[in-house]
Each structure stands twice: as C-alpha cells, then as structure tokens.
Design an enzyme around this catalytic site. Structure first.
Site, short mmCIF file in Angstrom:
data_model
loop_
_atom_site.label_atom_id
_atom_site.label_comp_id
_atom_site.label_asym_id
_atom_site.label_seq_id
_atom_site.Cartn_x
_atom_site.Cartn_y
_atom_site.Cartn_z
N GLN A 142 42.28 34.98 5.74
CA GLN A 142 41.62 36.30 5.82
C GLN A 142 41.71 37.06 4.49
O GLN A 142 41.27 38.20 4.40
CB GLN A 142 42.24 37.14 6.95
CG GLN A 142 42.10 36.53 8.33
CD GLN A 142 40.66 36.54 8.87
OE1 GLN A 142 39.77 37.20 8.33
NE2 GLN A 142 40.43 35.81 9.96
N SER A 158 39.61 28.78 4.49
CA SER A 158 38.63 28.29 5.47
C SER A 158 37.23 28.72 5.07
O SER A 158 37.02 29.85 4.62
CB SER A 158 38.98 28.86 6.85
OG SER A 158 38.05 28.43 7.81
N CYS A 209 41.19 33.41 18.60
CA CYS A 209 41.98 32.21 18.87
C CYS A 209 42.99 32.43 19.98
O CYS A 209 43.47 31.49 20.58
CB CYS A 209 42.73 31.77 17.62
SG CYS A 209 41.62 31.56 16.25
N1 PLP Z 1 44.46 31.37 9.81
C1 PLP Z 1 43.91 32.57 10.03
C2 PLP Z 1 44.57 33.80 9.51
C3 PLP Z 1 42.70 32.66 10.75
O1 PLP Z 1 42.16 33.86 10.97
C4 PLP Z 1 42.10 31.47 11.23
C5 PLP Z 1 40.88 31.55 12.06
O2 PLP Z 1 40.73 32.41 12.90
C6 PLP Z 1 42.72 30.24 10.95
C7 PLP Z 1 43.90 30.24 10.25
C8 PLP Z 1 42.11 28.95 11.41
O3 PLP Z 1 40.94 28.68 10.70
P1 PLP Z 1 39.98 27.45 11.10
O4 PLP Z 1 39.06 27.98 12.15
O5 PLP Z 1 39.25 27.08 9.84
O6 PLP Z 1 40.85 26.35 11.59
#
Ligand code: PLP
Length: 378
Positions: A176, A196, A320
């Site tokens: 983020q 990401s 998530c």
């Molecule tokens: N880390 C953070 C802070 C996130 O906000 C997210 C996704 O919501 C991820 C990791 C995971 O990302 P990805 O969807 O690419 O696995």
C-alpha cells in the site's frame, strides 16, 4: 459507479491493458525460448525488471517477479527460514499474507513475537526494543497499513532491529506504499520488499519481490528455474510488462496523485465529521489513499449494501478479511467493539472525482442516519 475500494484493487490503465493484449495475442512467446521471438520477449521482460527496480531504487538483479504480493511475502518469509531459525517477529497489524504465514510457522514450533500497536494504528517503535533480541532471525513489518492507512517508520524500526542483531532479516510489505509514497529500498535498509501490481492500476496476479541477498534465499517454487532459479514457472510476461507500465505511470505521477487524493480525503473528513455517529480510525498522518471510519453500533455490512443501492462501492475493513467478524488490526489499536462492527474503509484513486466524493459522503451520512433510526439507537 463510484468505486471507493481502491485499496482492495484498482482499475487497470488502458495502455497497460493494450500491452497485455499485445503480449497475449501477438508477442505471446515464451521468454525462455531460444529462437528470436523468445529472445525478443525475454528482452522486454528484462526491461520491465529494470523499470520496476528503478522505481524502488535497486538494481534489476535484485527483483524477482511472482504471481502476487502474497507469493512474494511467502517467498521472503519461508525462503529465509533455516533449520536453525528459532525466533521471528512481526506486528499485530500485518496483512494476512504475513500474519497467517507467521501463524503457520508458529504451529511448526518457531517462536513468534508480536510488536504492539499504537492507538493511531502504527507499530509501536518502543516495542521493537522489548521484543527483538540478538538471537531474533526475522522481522517482518508493513509500511502502510491496508485498513487504516497508518504509515510506519520502517527505516527506524529496521535500524533498531539491526542494531540489536545485525544479522536479522528485515522483510517489508510495501503493497500500500509503492506508487503512493516515495520508496527507496536501500534507504529503508530492508532485506526484502514486497509489491503488488493490481494496487497500482496493473493487472491482478502479478507481484514482485526485492531481494537484497539472493544467495541467502531458498526457492519455494521448484521447477524449470525461471527467475534465475529463485522462482520457477513461465513468467507472466503480458502481466509483468503491463505491471511495469502501470507502476512507471503511477510513480511518475506520485506527487500530483498524492495531492489529489489528499484533497478527496479532506472532503470526506470535513463532511463525515459533521455526523456525530461517525468516528475516524485513520490517524492524521495516514496515507491520503485510505480513510477508515466507524459508525457507532451499526453493522458495516448493512451500510455497505445500502450504499451499493446508490452504486457506491466501499470496503468493510479490508477485503481480504471481510468475512471475519472481529478485526485484529482495529482491536490491537484499542478500538471499541461498538465501533469495530461499523467500520467502513474508503480508499481513493486518481480515477475518483470530487463530485463523486461529495455525493458518496452525502449518501453515507444519509444511510448512517437512516440505519440508526431503524434500529433505534440513542
Ligand atoms: N499486503 C497488503 C498490505 C495488501 O493490501 C494486500 C492486498 O490486499 C496484499 C499484501 C496481498 O496482495 P496480492 O493480492 O497481490 O496477493
């Protein structure tokens, strides 16, 4: 549609989509193929690696492309575990990609300690001195929290941890942060940095990992040895090239976007603070891309669906963890249950407009008041 859930994912840039199309329909060749067309694609892949590396201040040899930030995080953590690993440290506010990987290691007998959280949602820096010892093997922390936008002083945390144990491996989830605040992995002092694609207007299913010392990394995906043996499987060329394009655009526009989303967040704060039922969970110093608020004693899910009636998409907590009733991050900040249940996350992008924000805030207040009247809260 008014999309205010940009921390969960973002709309792809048009030209990135065109790149995906070209490298799926025309230049779809395997970058490992030795004929000219394969070599051409391999060259483009290496250019994308250089682009991404340049955006976080490292050399292209230190970038591994993966299928997501979740995979990058798993690779960094699990790839650093040795038979001698005894103690690892993370925080209470981590994304499940980190938090649950640590839980998994705990179940396997590794001692896990947690850094505590300040009331503003940042990691308590003082707790680093209490938790990290000269025998701690790994510390994994995030730069910007995905639920509140709280920004951690990664440089300081890593410096303290490395002073206690110079051999400690420092992993940082920069998902983020990347493309939204300036990032330089060398100046942060980290050993791993996770990013990401789909959070910066690139395609989903693409991530990258900065690895300071490749020799110390144990691959987790074993196979044909692509990504210089550290991550096997044919590279998602179309996705990676589109990611590099989006990332370059996003970082190139970082300051202007920052000021723009900041102005959107300010509108939200000014409008929503007029409603006495609403309190904010995001600290003043948080990322301008995220605003978390709670509507006292109201159910976030109900509010979310009421807003959906007006074609407004918001997040409840983080996407998530939306199916979990409790909220580990807010709980660790000391947010009361009556507020946790009514937590909504607004997250912005360069595609939003001021008009959208004004309209959405009016509707949020309308829905909060309506729901409050229905359930008869005082
Ligand atoms: N880390 C953070 C802070 C996130 O906000 C997210 C996704 O919501 C991820 C990791 C995971 O990302 P990805 O969807 O690419 O696995």
């Amino acid at each position: 549609m008014i999309f205010l859930d940009n921390a969960s994912t973002t709309k792809m840039f048009d030209d990135s989509f065109e790149i995906m199309k070209e490298y799926s329909l025309i230049n779809y060749f395997n970058p490992s193929a030795v004929y000219g067309k394969g070599v051409f694609v391999h060259k483009r892949l290496e250019e994308a690696r250089e682009t991404v590396a340049g955006l976080i201040g490292c050399s292209s040899e230190n970038i591994i492309f993966t299928s997501s930030a979740t995979e990058s995080t798993n690779l960094a953590i699990l790839g650093s575990i040795k038979s001698t690993t005894k103690h690892i440290v993370t925080s209470e506010i981590e994304h499940p990609a980190t938090y649950n990987t640590f839980l998994n290691l705990k179940e396997k007998g590794i001692n896990v300690s947690y850094l505590s959280t300040n009331a503003d949602g940042t990691i308590n820096i003082e707790s680093v001195k209490e938790v990290v010892t000269n025998k701690t093997d790994i510390i994994s922390i995030m730069q910007v929290n995905n639920e509140t936008g709280a920004v951690n002083d990664v440089k300081k945390i890593v410096a303290i941890a490395k002073k206690i144990n110079p051999k400690i491996i420092a992993i940082c989830d920069g998902v983020q942060a990347f493309g939204k605040i300036p990032v330089n992995v060398i100046s942060l002092g980290v050993d791993f940095y996770v990013i990401s694609s789909h959070k910066v207007h690139g395609p989903k299913g693409v991530g990258a990992l900065y690895v300071k010392n490749l020799n110390a990394l144990k691959p987790q995906l074993i196979g044909g040895g692509q990504e210089r043996g550290f991550r096997s499987s044919t590279e998602n060329v179309a996705g990676i090239l589109a990611f590099a394009n989006s990332a370059k655009r996003k970082v190139g526009n970082l300051l202007a976007d920052y000021e723009f989303v900041k102005s959107l967040k300010e509108i939200c704060i000014s409008k929503l603070s007029k409603c006495s039922l609403i309190s904010f969970n995001s600290p003043e110093t948080s990322s301008p891309y995220i605003l978390s608020f709670s509507a006292k004693n109201l159910k976030a899910e109900v509010l979310l669906h009421m807003l959906e009636e007006f074609d407004i998409c918001v997040g409840n907590g983080s996407a998530c963890s939306s199916h979990h009733k409790d909220n580990r991050v807010l709980r660790s900040m000391g947010v009361k249950t009556e507020n946790i249940i009514g937590t909504i996350r607004l997250s912005f992008s360069c595609f939003n407009t001021r008009e959208e924000i004004e309209f959405a805030c009016d509707k949020i207040i309308e829905c909060v008041n309506k729901l409050n009247n229905i359930i008869g809260n005082k």
